[in-house]
Design a protein around this motif. Structure first.
Motif, PDB file in Angstrom:
ATOM      1  N   TYR A 497       0.848  -1.192   0.000  1.00 22.00           N
ATOM      2  CA  TYR A 497       0.000   0.000   0.000  1.00 22.00           C
ATOM      3  C   TYR A 497       0.882   1.239   0.000  1.00 22.00           C
ATOM      4  CZ  TYR A 497      -3.678  -3.228   1.587  1.00 22.00           C
ATOM      5  OH  TYR A 497      -4.562  -4.274   1.696  1.00 22.00           O
ATOM      6  N   VAL A 498       0.297   2.354  -0.417  1.00 26.36           N
ATOM      7  CA  VAL A 498       0.922   3.665  -0.290  1.00 26.36           C
ATOM      8  C   VAL A 498      -0.033   4.569   0.464  1.00 26.36           C
ATOM      9  CG1 VAL A 498       1.654   5.754  -1.521  1.00 26.36           C
ATOM     10  CG2 VAL A 498       2.393   3.511  -2.337  1.00 26.36           C
ATOM     11  N   GLN A 499       0.510   5.340   1.388  1.00 26.78           N
ATOM     12  CA  GLN A 499      -0.287   6.268   2.179  1.00 26.78           C
ATOM     13  C   GLN A 499       0.474   7.587   2.292  1.00 26.78           C
ATOM     14  OE1 GLN A 499      -2.554   4.551   5.411  1.00 26.78           O
ATOM     15  NE2 GLN A 499      -1.911   6.154   6.787  1.00 26.78           N
ATOM     16  N   THR A 500      -0.240   8.663   2.490  1.00 29.42           N
ATOM     17  CA  THR A 500       0.413   9.964   2.622  1.00 29.42           C
ATOM     18  C   THR A 500       1.190  10.051   3.928  1.00 29.42           C
ATOM     19  OG1 THR A 500      -1.560  10.902   3.658  1.00 29.42           O
ATOM     20  CG2 THR A 500      -1.359  11.144   1.264  1.00 29.42           C
ATOM     21  N   PHE A 501       2.160  10.949   3.952  1.00 28.66           N
ATOM     22  CA  PHE A 501       2.876  11.262   5.179  1.00 28.66           C
ATOM     23  C   PHE A 501       2.906  12.780   5.342  1.00 28.66           C
ATOM     24  CE2 PHE A 501       6.426  12.257   7.919  1.00 28.66           C
ATOM     25  CZ  PHE A 501       6.294  11.309   8.918  1.00 28.66           C
ATOM     26  N   PRO A 502       2.397  13.288   6.476  1.00 30.01           N
ATOM     27  CA  PRO A 502       1.712  12.584   7.573  1.00 30.01           C
ATOM     28  C   PRO A 502       0.452  11.861   7.081  1.00 30.01           C
ATOM     29  CG  PRO A 502       2.265  14.843   8.201  1.00 30.01           C
ATOM     30  CD  PRO A 502       2.471  14.740   6.728  1.00 30.01           C
ATOM     31  N   PRO A 503      -0.043  10.888   7.853  1.00 27.42           N
ATOM     32  CA  PRO A 503      -1.189  10.110   7.407  1.00 27.42           C
ATOM     33  C   PRO A 503      -2.443  10.958   7.238  1.00 27.42           C
ATOM     34  CG  PRO A 503      -0.711   9.655   9.710  1.00 27.42           C
ATOM     35  CD  PRO A 503       0.426  10.472   9.197  1.00 27.42           C
ATOM     36  N   SER A 504      -3.237  10.577   6.245  1.00 31.13           N
ATOM     37  CA  SER A 504      -4.508  11.256   5.993  1.00 31.13           C
ATOM     38  C   SER A 504      -5.464  10.215   5.440  1.00 31.13           C
ATOM     39  CB  SER A 504      -4.305  12.404   4.999  1.00 31.13           C
ATOM     40  OG  SER A 504      -3.981  11.882   3.721  1.00 31.13           O
ATOM     41  N   THR A 505      -6.500  10.656   4.771  1.00 31.03           N
ATOM     42  CA  THR A 505      -7.445   9.717   4.154  1.00 31.03           C
ATOM     43  C   THR A 505      -6.878   9.126   2.872  1.00 31.03           C
ATOM     44  OG1 THR A 505      -8.516  11.549   3.009  1.00 31.03           O
ATOM     45  CG2 THR A 505      -9.442  10.863   5.133  1.00 31.03           C
ATOM     46  N   GLY A 506      -5.742   9.639   2.407  1.00 33.08           N
ATOM     47  CA  GLY A 506      -5.146   9.134   1.175  1.00 33.08           C
ATOM     48  C   GLY A 506      -4.422   7.824   1.378  1.00 33.08           C
ATOM     49  N   LYS A 507      -4.953   6.748   0.806  1.00 29.71           N
ATOM     50  CA  LYS A 507      -4.371   5.418   0.922  1.00 29.71           C
ATOM     51  C   LYS A 507      -4.722   4.621  -0.323  1.00 29.71           C
ATOM     52  CE  LYS A 507      -4.821   1.201   3.713  1.00 29.71           C
ATOM     53  NZ  LYS A 507      -5.489   0.595   4.874  1.00 29.71           N
ATOM     54  N   TRP A 508      -3.700   3.942  -0.927  1.00 27.56           N
ATOM     55  CA  TRP A 508      -3.907   3.261  -2.194  1.00 27.56           C
ATOM     56  C   TRP A 508      -3.270   1.869  -2.177  1.00 27.56           C
ATOM     57  CZ3 TRP A 508      -2.115   8.144  -1.348  1.00 27.56           C
ATOM     58  CH2 TRP A 508      -2.961   9.199  -1.713  1.00 27.56           C
ATOM     59  N   LEU A 509      -4.014   0.892  -2.689  1.00 29.22           N
ATOM     60  CA  LEU A 509      -3.496  -0.462  -2.868  1.00 29.22           C
ATOM     61  C   LEU A 509      -2.655  -0.488  -4.141  1.00 29.22           C
ATOM     62  CD1 LEU A 509      -3.438  -3.521  -2.198  1.00 29.22           C
ATOM     63  CD2 LEU A 509      -5.555  -3.741  -3.547  1.00 29.22           C
ATOM     64  N   VAL A 510      -1.423  -0.967  -4.022  1.00 27.38           N
ATOM     65  CA  VAL A 510      -0.503  -0.980  -5.164  1.00 27.38           C
ATOM     66  C   VAL A 510      -0.405  -2.362  -5.791  1.00 27.38           C
ATOM     67  CG1 VAL A 510       1.900  -0.645  -5.862  1.00 27.38           C
ATOM     68  CG2 VAL A 510       0.822   0.961  -4.270  1.00 27.38           C
ATOM     69  N   SER A 511      -0.176  -3.382  -4.993  1.00 24.25           N
ATOM     70  CA  SER A 511      -0.017  -4.742  -5.521  1.00 24.25           C
ATOM     71  C   SER A 511      -1.385  -5.377  -5.749  1.00 24.25           C
ATOM     72  CB  SER A 511       0.807  -5.589  -4.555  1.00 24.25           C
ATOM     73  OG  SER A 511       0.186  -5.637  -3.276  1.00 24.25           O
ATOM     74  N   THR A 512      -1.410  -6.403  -6.588  1.00 23.46           N
ATOM     75  CA  THR A 512      -2.665  -7.117  -6.868  1.00 23.46           C
ATOM     76  C   THR A 512      -2.554  -8.617  -6.640  1.00 23.46           C
ATOM     77  OG1 THR A 512      -2.054  -7.287  -9.214  1.00 23.46           O
ATOM     78  CG2 THR A 512      -3.422  -5.405  -8.560  1.00 23.46           C
ATOM     79  N   GLY A 513      -1.334  -9.124  -6.477  1.00 26.83           N
ATOM     80  CA  GLY A 513      -1.149 -10.559  -6.275  1.00 26.83           C
ATOM     81  C   GLY A 513      -0.262 -10.863  -5.104  1.00 26.83           C
ATOM     82  N   PHE A 528       8.842  -0.583  -6.749  1.00 29.23           N
ATOM     83  CA  PHE A 528       9.241  -1.968  -6.962  1.00 29.23           C
ATOM     84  C   PHE A 528       8.917  -2.778  -5.716  1.00 29.23           C
ATOM     85  CE2 PHE A 528      12.388   0.599  -9.380  1.00 29.23           C
ATOM     86  CZ  PHE A 528      12.018   0.211 -10.650  1.00 29.23           C
ATOM     87  N   TYR A 529       8.552  -4.027  -5.897  1.00 29.79           N
ATOM     88  CA  TYR A 529       8.322  -4.930  -4.776  1.00 29.79           C
ATOM     89  C   TYR A 529       8.447  -6.361  -5.279  1.00 29.79           C
ATOM     90  CZ  TYR A 529       3.575  -5.506  -6.687  1.00 29.79           C
ATOM     91  OH  TYR A 529       2.500  -5.779  -7.501  1.00 29.79           O
ATOM     92  N   VAL A 530       8.446  -7.307  -4.365  1.00 29.43           N
ATOM     93  CA  VAL A 530       8.516  -8.722  -4.719  1.00 29.43           C
ATOM     94  C   VAL A 530       7.148  -9.344  -4.497  1.00 29.43           C
ATOM     95  CG1 VAL A 530       9.633 -10.937  -4.292  1.00 29.43           C
ATOM     96  CG2 VAL A 530      10.949  -8.822  -4.087  1.00 29.43           C
ATOM     97  N   GLN A 531       6.585  -9.889  -5.546  1.00 26.37           N
ATOM     98  CA  GLN A 531       5.300 -10.584  -5.444  1.00 26.37           C
ATOM     99  C   GLN A 531       5.519 -11.899  -4.712  1.00 26.37           C
ATOM    100  OE1 GLN A 531       2.173 -10.043  -8.648  1.00 26.37           O
ATOM    101  NE2 GLN A 531       2.803 -12.135  -9.063  1.00 26.37           N
ATOM    102  N   THR A 532       4.472 -12.425  -4.094  1.00 27.50           N
ATOM    103  CA  THR A 532       4.635 -13.622  -3.267  1.00 27.50           C
ATOM    104  C   THR A 532       4.965 -14.875  -4.072  1.00 27.50           C
ATOM    105  OG1 THR A 532       2.218 -13.770  -3.249  1.00 27.50           O
ATOM    106  CG2 THR A 532       3.274 -12.867  -1.299  1.00 27.50           C
ATOM    107  N   ASP A 533       4.859 -14.820  -5.402  1.00 24.82           N
ATOM    108  CA  ASP A 533       5.296 -15.957  -6.206  1.00 24.82           C
ATOM    109  C   ASP A 533       6.750 -15.829  -6.621  1.00 24.82           C
ATOM    110  OD1 ASP A 533       5.209 -13.975  -8.102  1.00 24.82           O
ATOM    111  OD2 ASP A 533       3.800 -14.987  -9.441  1.00 24.82           O
ATOM    112  N   GLY A 534       7.447 -14.787  -6.118  1.00 23.36           N
ATOM    113  CA  GLY A 534       8.870 -14.646  -6.383  1.00 23.36           C
ATOM    114  C   GLY A 534       9.226 -13.712  -7.514  1.00 23.36           C
ATOM    115  N   LYS A 535       8.259 -13.038  -8.125  1.00 28.69           N
ATOM    116  CA  LYS A 535       8.549 -12.120  -9.231  1.00 28.69           C
ATOM    117  C   LYS A 535       8.780 -10.703  -8.713  1.00 28.69           C
ATOM    118  CE  LYS A 535       5.976 -14.556 -12.888  1.00 28.69           C
ATOM    119  NZ  LYS A 535       5.570 -15.692 -12.069  1.00 28.69           N
ATOM    120  N   VAL A 536       9.803 -10.050  -9.259  1.00 27.37           N
ATOM    121  CA  VAL A 536      10.011  -8.638  -8.990  1.00 27.37           C
ATOM    122  C   VAL A 536       9.047  -7.847  -9.864  1.00 27.37           C
ATOM    123  CG1 VAL A 536      11.626  -6.709  -9.109  1.00 27.37           C
ATOM    124  CG2 VAL A 536      12.418  -8.961  -8.372  1.00 27.37           C
ATOM    125  N   MET A 537       8.262  -6.974  -9.231  1.00 23.62           N
ATOM    126  CA  MET A 537       7.218  -6.230  -9.922  1.00 23.62           C
ATOM    127  C   MET A 537       7.544  -4.742  -9.967  1.00 23.62           C
ATOM    128  SD  MET A 537       5.227  -8.813 -10.541  1.00 23.62           S
ATOM    129  CE  MET A 537       3.696  -8.057 -11.107  1.00 23.62           C
TER     130      MET A 537
END
Length: 561
Positions: A497-513, A528-537
């Motif tokens: 997820y991504v959220q604002t700093f300082p925290p607010s109502t802004g919050k977004w889901l980034v990954s899907t798997g 960039f992140y690592v998906q749970t099946d081992g792929k760099v996304m």
């Protein structure tokens, strides 16, 4: 630039995920252990009749690999990673085919069998669960603390289960369900840990491993469910199993010491070792919680993972966006939790060899290959982060039972400065671009892992940034300091997820798997992140109002790199 530099173990070890193995997981089996003792005479290893073969569980090589053999020796279960999800996989000894056990998604830790072989206990999604294999019924037995630090249990014929749970000592619970209770005499203690209980045949006494807080000393003991007494047996580097001899008069303790799997004659009536220990296998895998990867059935069939110290050979490697290796850094070794300095000239890392009681915090010069030790101490393998100007390194350590965040000049000059002292475990995660805040994760057994902010100005009073009922971790600032990317399993599996700093109502889901280990590039317009099946996304981001998130795209599979 167009290149993405990743070190696979750095991504995985920061989450304490399974290591990438240099070869396939092999499970060796030895038969007829139960015939090794006849009366008072201990038969040497050479006298054992052996039959050995290998099993390759399915899934990617980074599968966790925890194993357990049924009491009758007919079935093996292992934790495997399939399609990005950890599950229990079962294979009969007399078959070439195995099957995934439905209802075990998210399993972690070591599964264990009921005495009749009809049920399994296991850890999944923050709970101790039981599954009855005949009809697939899954029952929640107890909530587990966030700081469970390895899970295993033991189940006797009277329907009692013992298990170790984080900071709660050894707990007892009816196998039919109920409220877990601390076992008298084996509650949490400040000078060490009692864990990995395993019932002996009488169902009242049990083996367990007692380890000092710094893990510099560990010994096997016999305890009892009927009183607090404990009897010292032998020094050991792991848990132990007991295998009964065919004549029912004696048998073996099996445990790890010095990297090898040993068998020690043992009389369960007198609860005394018999004769001298000997080697059953030259190597057996042991994790940093002193849990060895082996299991023994009641009829003396042994299943074990013979890989040895794969973490000792971890090699730092540069990769481009396609997964092509560009070169290595330094020598292979027992290195963990690697962080690249802002100018990409240095690395901070932890080093801790298997069996060692101390961890080191190092700074390594990438070009020269030289390393400087900032600190060395007993306890957890630390996480480290850099200040944005590259002058300081911050890490976590435990001193006299206190959990701390400390900092020191990356040059090694000067003294260590304490930034925070906490009653619960804390791990630094990132330092803000303006140098005013540190994000860290606090491991509270009541609220799980939560994300906190430590201000470096003013009164420096920490405050909560984000908390869900489950696990929240790995927060990292965007390059402009206006957003934080983090992992959370609030949806039932860990996503980014991504959220604002300082925290607010802004919050977004980034990954899907599913996803772990978020990292920002310098332009702040990708994640960039690592998906749970081992792929760099890679995900394109458009900061602003509205904040826009693109479709995740795979770059390469780190399990194949």
């Amino acid at each position: 630039g167009n290149s993405l530099t990743l070190r696979l173990p750095a991504f995985l070890s920061s989450r304490q995920l399974p290591w990438i193995l240099t070869g396939l997981l092999l499970l060796g089996l030895l038969g007829a252990l139960g015939y090794a003792i006849r009366g008072p005479r201990v038969v040497r290893a050479d006298d054992l009749m052996k039959a050995a073969f290998n099993i390759q569980p399915p899934g990617r090589p980074a599968g966790l690999g925890q194993i357990a053999i049924s009491p009758d020796g007919k079935n093996i279960v292992a934790v495997v990673a399939l399609e990005g999800v950890n599950r229990l996989w079962m294979r009969p000894i007399d078959s070439l085919d195995g099957r995934v056990i439905p209802g075990t998604d998210g399993v972690n830790g070591f599964p264990f069998w009921s005495p009749d072989g009809h049920s399994l206990g296991f850890q999944a999604q923050g709970k101790f669960r039981r599954i009855d294999l005949a009809d697939g019924t899954v029952r929640d037995m107890a909530a587990l603390p966030s700081d469970v630090r390895g899970f295993d249990g033991t189940w006797n014929r009277e329907g009692t289960v013992l298990y170790h749970s984080g900071g709660s000592g050894i707990l007892r619970i009816p196998a039919s369900g109920g409220t877990p209770q601390p076992l008298p005499g084996f509650e949490q203690r400040s000078d060490g840990i009692d864990r990995w209980p395993r019932f002996l045949p009488d169902g009242k006494h049990f083996l367990f491993l007692a380890t000092g807080t710094d893990q510099s000393k560990s010994e096997l003991f016999v305890g009892s469910t009927e009183g607090p007494e404990r009897k010292l047996l032998v020094p050991a580097d792991s848990n132990a199993f007991y295998s009964l001899a065919a004549d029912g008069r004696a048998g073996y303790l099996l445990f790890a010491r010095g990297g090898a799997l040993l068998a020690q004659g043992f009389d369960p009536d007198t609860q005394q070792p018999v004769g001298e220990a000997f080697r059953v296998a030259e190597h057996v895998r042991v994790n940093f919680n002193n849990r060895a990867f082996f299991s023994v059935s009641e009829n003396g069939t042994l299943v074990f993972d013979p890989s040895s110290d794969e973490e000792e050979g971890r090699q730092l490697t540069w990769y481009d966006r396609t997964g092509k290796p560009l070169g290595t850094i330094g020598d292979a070794g027992a290195i963990f939790r690697v962080r690249l300095s802002p100018d990409e000239r240095f690395l901070s890392m932890s080093r801790r060899s298997t069996g060692a009681s101390t961890s080191e915090v190092l700074v390594s010069d990438i070009a020269r290959g030289a390393s400087l030790r900032l600190s060395s101490f007993a306890g957890d393998t630390p996480e480290s982060i850099w200040s944005r100007d590259g002058k300081y390194v911050v890490w976590n350590e435990t001193v006299d039972g206190k959990y701390r965040l400390v900092k020191k000049l990356a040059s090694g000059a000067g003294e260590i400065e304490m930034l925070l002292e906490s009653p619960v475990r804390v791990y630094p995660s990132d330092w803000s671009p303006d140098g005013k805040f540190i994000l860290y994760v606090a491991v509270d057994n009541k609220t799980k892992r939560d994300i906190w902010v430590l201000p470096l100005d003013g009164d420096r009073k920490p405050y909560l940034y984000f908390q869900t009922p489950l696990e929240d971790r790995s927060p990292v600032f965007s390059p402009d300091g206006k957003y934080v990317a983090y992992g959370s399993d609030e949806s039932g599996r860990e996503e980014i997820y991504v959220q604002t700093f300082p925290p607010s109502t802004g919050k977004w889901l980034v990954s899907t798997g599913g996803g772990i280990g978020p990292r920002w590039p310098r332009n702040g317009r990708q994640l960039f992140y690592v998906q749970t099946d081992g792929k760099v996304m890679s995900v394109e981001l458009k900061p602003g109002v509205p904040f826009e998130v693109g479709v995740p795209k795979p770059l390469f599979d780190i399990t194949m790199a």
